[in-house]
Scaffold this motif. Structure first.
Motif, mmCIF file in Angstrom:
data_model
loop_
_atom_site.group_PDB
_atom_site.id
_atom_site.type_symbol
_atom_site.label_atom_id
_atom_site.label_comp_id
_atom_site.label_asym_id
_atom_site.label_seq_id
_atom_site.Cartn_x
_atom_site.Cartn_y
_atom_site.Cartn_z
ATOM 1 N N ASN A 1 -2.994 82.153 47.862
ATOM 2 C CA ASN A 1 -2.581 82.374 46.484
ATOM 3 C C ASN A 1 -1.278 81.609 46.239
ATOM 4 O OD1 ASN A 1 -1.960 84.546 48.510
ATOM 5 N ND2 ASN A 1 -0.251 84.714 47.087
ATOM 6 N N PRO A 2 -0.976 81.258 44.970
ATOM 7 C CA PRO A 2 0.218 80.444 44.719
ATOM 8 C C PRO A 2 1.522 81.014 45.308
ATOM 9 C CG PRO A 2 -1.166 80.439 42.790
ATOM 10 C CD PRO A 2 -1.799 81.400 43.753
ATOM 11 N N ARG B 1 -8.662 78.736 37.241
ATOM 12 C CA ARG B 1 -7.289 78.549 37.677
ATOM 13 C C ARG B 1 -6.580 77.667 36.656
ATOM 14 N NH1 ARG B 1 -4.259 78.283 43.314
ATOM 15 N NH2 ARG B 1 -2.592 76.846 42.804
ATOM 16 N N THR C 1 -9.142 85.927 45.313
ATOM 17 C CA THR C 1 -9.219 84.935 44.245
ATOM 18 C C THR C 1 -10.022 83.718 44.666
ATOM 19 O OG1 THR C 1 -7.055 84.232 45.029
ATOM 20 C CG2 THR C 1 -7.109 85.523 43.016
ATOM 21 N N SER D 1 0.017 85.263 41.856
ATOM 22 C CA SER D 1 -0.319 83.906 41.432
ATOM 23 C C SER D 1 0.669 83.291 40.463
ATOM 24 C CB SER D 1 -1.688 83.900 40.733
ATOM 25 O OG SER D 1 -2.704 84.234 41.627
ATOM 26 N N GLU D 2 1.126 84.083 39.509
ATOM 27 C CA GLU D 2 1.750 83.503 38.330
ATOM 28 C C GLU D 2 3.236 83.231 38.462
ATOM 29 O OE1 GLU D 2 0.775 86.229 35.225
ATOM 30 O OE2 GLU D 2 -1.341 86.185 35.748
ATOM 31 N N THR E 1 -2.630 80.954 37.157
ATOM 32 C CA THR E 1 -3.266 82.244 36.907
ATOM 33 C C THR E 1 -4.764 82.045 36.877
ATOM 34 O OG1 THR E 1 -3.469 84.128 35.436
ATOM 35 C CG2 THR E 1 -3.179 81.989 34.381
ATOM 36 N N SER E 2 -5.479 83.079 37.242
ATOM 37 C CA SER E 2 -6.935 83.056 37.107
ATOM 38 C C SER E 2 -7.372 84.143 36.139
ATOM 39 C CB SER E 2 -7.593 83.286 38.470
ATOM 40 O OG SER E 2 -7.197 82.304 39.379
ATOM 41 N N GLU F 1 -9.150 81.599 47.004
ATOM 42 C CA GLU F 1 -8.223 80.506 47.280
ATOM 43 C C GLU F 1 -7.868 80.518 48.759
ATOM 44 O OE1 GLU F 1 -5.403 80.229 43.421
ATOM 45 O OE2 GLU F 1 -5.518 82.204 44.321
#
Ligand code: SF4
Lengths: 199, 476
Positions: free
Chosen positions: B286-287, A183, B281, B239-240, A176-177, B283
């Motif tokens: 993203n994840p 991060r 973000t 992301s999470e 999460t950011s 990146e």
């Protein structure tokens, strides 16, 4: 008049005579490139995935090094049994309850595609990857990538994937950011991601 | 005649949802300007993300080509929106999904609450979604006794803190770690005072808090980043892993999507999946990104509903210049580079869409009369245009909307001039000095020299921040 007719009618009225057949899209961006395994490793590591490079015959040994002896591992039904060490308890998914999956220490899957430039692996629900929930609830995910599954960039990955399968693109562990834009690894998905890269 | 009338594009209705602020931008901005903690939190966060984003954008040699493609795809989408939506509907339906059309927020809320009630559930888990915030879905669900649980960490912070989101991507950007710890301590059962304010510790607490809820809730509600017309595929970028939880575990999934989110082809995703994470973000990717097409037997929710939301979008589409605001992919890059946003914070914009994109989107969705000060909430410096991954010309839109905003002539000119000077350190410094002097001299706003005098004649000037624009500029 249904809501559907109403909305579509409004949109047609909004466009009026501007409605055109289509607009030419310039696609001068890179659509193909050289597969670069070093780049994939670099990007995976950068996002805190652990990378192991070895031959297929050594997968089981490597996994026994990652997981403590006696760990419970869920696997999709099509995963090659030879990948799994005898030191762990293997539970093959044949419709496991979510609670059983969540109680496992780890999950091992194959992947459909990996993207070098972004450090991404993509799972598509094939028999060696399984249902989406399998790779979601356990806290540690080991995935095995063959070199010929690696592509240079996102366009080539999409070209290899089928939109008719449920797809999960994974780039590093859950993160999460949301706290001061740092991060932080580890929110709801697996907090540990191991990638085994085969030649 | 009747047909024409029924087919007229309509703005979003008042009295529901979160597109209109309680007060105009200048007075709302004053609170943000007067809050040094808020400004520090925002300054730190936006500075961090600007640097990250610049780094990963610098890695791709074809960023401008990707932007050009993204912009053209969106132009194409707007020109063919009705047929693309019909195609999307057909593909989703063929894949086992059910498509609903909602003309406005009230209709969308009714559709969703009815669908949830039909499942018998009294709780839903939610993935962060601008569209559901826009329509005030949580309030509508609560009104019929259904508990909505926000699962995105930042949304959870906002929900538990009884707060409002202030950023598209990081809704709790105005909260620092100490404040977040305090909110968790106060609201989460079983969390004790040994909790530190380490981000990893805070994230772990949220993981524990939500796990059981994920496993036991039967209905999830999501938004969508993209919907592919030629395949019926929906995509959610996150992301999470809370998105994956919501999209995978429940029996029923309801996705609420603004009609402008459709893209024509599967191949078009190759452009947006490169643009969005790098601009958003910061990146390379993203994840997690989830993609699904209708229902997959034996994997994930076995009932899938897609709600297509208009709520003023047809009115935006009707404006040939204004319609480019619908190209937005909600990356929030324009917020992160905006000197006005950085100083006022997101709440000042009144709407769920803050910052430069909010200043042009909200007034168009509601009709300019209801958000008439927002087109002036900018210095026209152009940073947002340069940052936008789909090249939305926000300054052009602002000027276009100012022409329509029914502001008193003097005020409009003065606000524009004030915003102009805010971005030019010398002028602003001089003007601020004048403001301070005038304060010493007596009633606020009296005797301020042009160009600020016209504005303050009808509205109080926002307090000049303790830190002047020049100091701020030097430290950013
Ligand atoms: S307007 Fe552009 S920069 Fe701003 S949020 Fe939308 S896509 Fe991003």
């Amino acid at each position: 008049m249904t809501a559907r007719e109403l909305v579509l009618g409004r949109l047609r009225a909004a466009l009026g005579t501007d409605a055109r057949a289509s607009v030419e899209v310039p696609r001068a961006y890179r659509r193909a490139g050289m597969r670069d395994l070093e780049q994939l490793v670099d990007r995976l590591v950068d996002y805190r995935a652990e990378v192991h490079r070895l031959a297929e015959a050594d997968i089981a040994d490597t996994i026994s090094g990652i997981l403590p002896s006696g760990a419970t591992v869920v696997v999709p039904p099509g995963l090659p049994p030879a990948w799994l060490p005898s030191t762990v308890t293997v539970v093959v998914d044949g419709g496991l309850a979510n609670e059983q999956i969540g109680a496992a220490d780890a999950v091992v899957t194959a992947v459909a595609v990996a993207v070098a430039e972004t450090g991404t692996v993509v799972l598509d629900g094939s028999p060696d990857q399984g249902r989406r929930v399998l790779s979601l609830l356990p806290d540690l995910h080991v995935c095995v990538v063959r070199a010929d599954q690696v592509v240079a960039g996102v366009p080539e990955a999409l070209a290899r994937l089928s939109p008719h399968r449920p797809l999960t693109w994974i780039s590093g562990p859950s993160a999460t950011s949301d706290i001061e834009l740092n991060r932080v690894e580890g929110v709801h998905g697996p907090r540990n991601l191991h990638v085994i890269l085969l030649p | 005649m009747t047909r024409t009338f029924l087919g007229m594009p309509v703005t979003a209705p008042p009295g529901v949802g979160h597109l209109r602020g309680a007060e105009p931008f200048p007075s709302a901005a004053r609170r943000g300007l007067a809050d040094p903690q808020l400004r520090r939190n925002l300054g730190h966060a936006t500075k961090t993300i600007r640097a990250k984003s610049a780094g990963v954008i610098g890695e791709v040699p074809d960023w401008q080509e990707l932007r050009a493609a993204g912009s053209a795809i969106k132009t194409d989408v707007m020109a063919r929106l009705p047929e693309l939506l019909e195609q999307l509907e057909a593909k989703v339906t063929a894949a086992g999904g059910v498509v609903h059309w909602a003309a406005d927020a009230n209709e969308a809320n009714r559709i969703v609450t009815d669908l949830v009630r039909a499942t018998g559930g009294s709780r839903v888990i939610k993935v962060k979604s601008m569209a559901t915030q826009e329509i005030g879905l949580n309030e509508a669900l609560e009104a019929v006794g259904i508990e909505p649980v926000e699962t995105d960490l930042a949304e959870l912070i906002v929900q538990l803190g009884d707060d409002r989101p202030s950023h598209i991507l990081v809704p709790a950007i105005h909260r620092n770690r100490a404040e977040i710890r305090e909110i968790f301590l106060r609201t989460m059962p079983g969390v004790d005072s040994t909790l530190t304010d380490e981000p990893a510790a805070l994230a772990a607490v949220a993981r524990r808090y939500l796990r059981q809820t994920f496993l036991t809730t039967k209905v999830a509600i999501s938004g969508a980043n993209f919907a592919v017309a030629d395949t019926g595929t929906l995509a959610v970028v996150e992301s999470e892993g809370n998105g994956r939880m919501c999209l995978t575990l429940p029996e029923t999934l309801i996705t609420v999507m603004g009609i402008e989110k459709v893209v024509p082809t599967w191949r078009d995703l190759e452009v947006f999946l490169q643009l969005l994470p790098r601009a958003s973000t910061g990146e390379r990717m993203n994840p997690y990104t989830s993609m699904w097409t209708g229902v997959t037997p034996g994997d994930g929710p076995q009932a899938f509903h897609l709600v297509l939301l208009d709520n003023g979008r047809s009115a935006v589409l009707a404006d040939e210049v204004g319609r480019q605001a619908l190209h937005c992919i909600r990356c929030s890059a324009c917020l992160n580079v905006c000197p006005v946003y950085e100083r006022t914070g997101g709440h000042a914009y009144g709407s769920v869409y803050p910052g430069p994109i909010g200043a042009v989107l909200s007034p168009q969705l509601t009709g300019v009369a209801d958000n008439s000060s927002l087109p002036y909430a900018s210095s026209l410096c152009g940073a947002c245009y340069d940052a936008c991954p789909v090249k939305i010309n926000i300054p052009e839109l602002l000027v276009h909307l100012r022409d329509q905003a029914p502001h008193p002539r003097g005020e409009a000119t003065a606000m524009a001039a004030a915003a102009y000077t805010m971005n030019r350190p010398r002028l602003y410094q001089a003007a601020q000095r004048a403001v301070r002097l005038s304060r010493l001299a007596g009633r606020r706003g009296r005797g301020i020299p042009p160009p600020l005098d016209g504005w303050t004649a009808s509205r109080d000037l926002p307090d000049p921040p303790a830190q002047t624009f020049r100091d701020w500029w030097a430290t950013r």
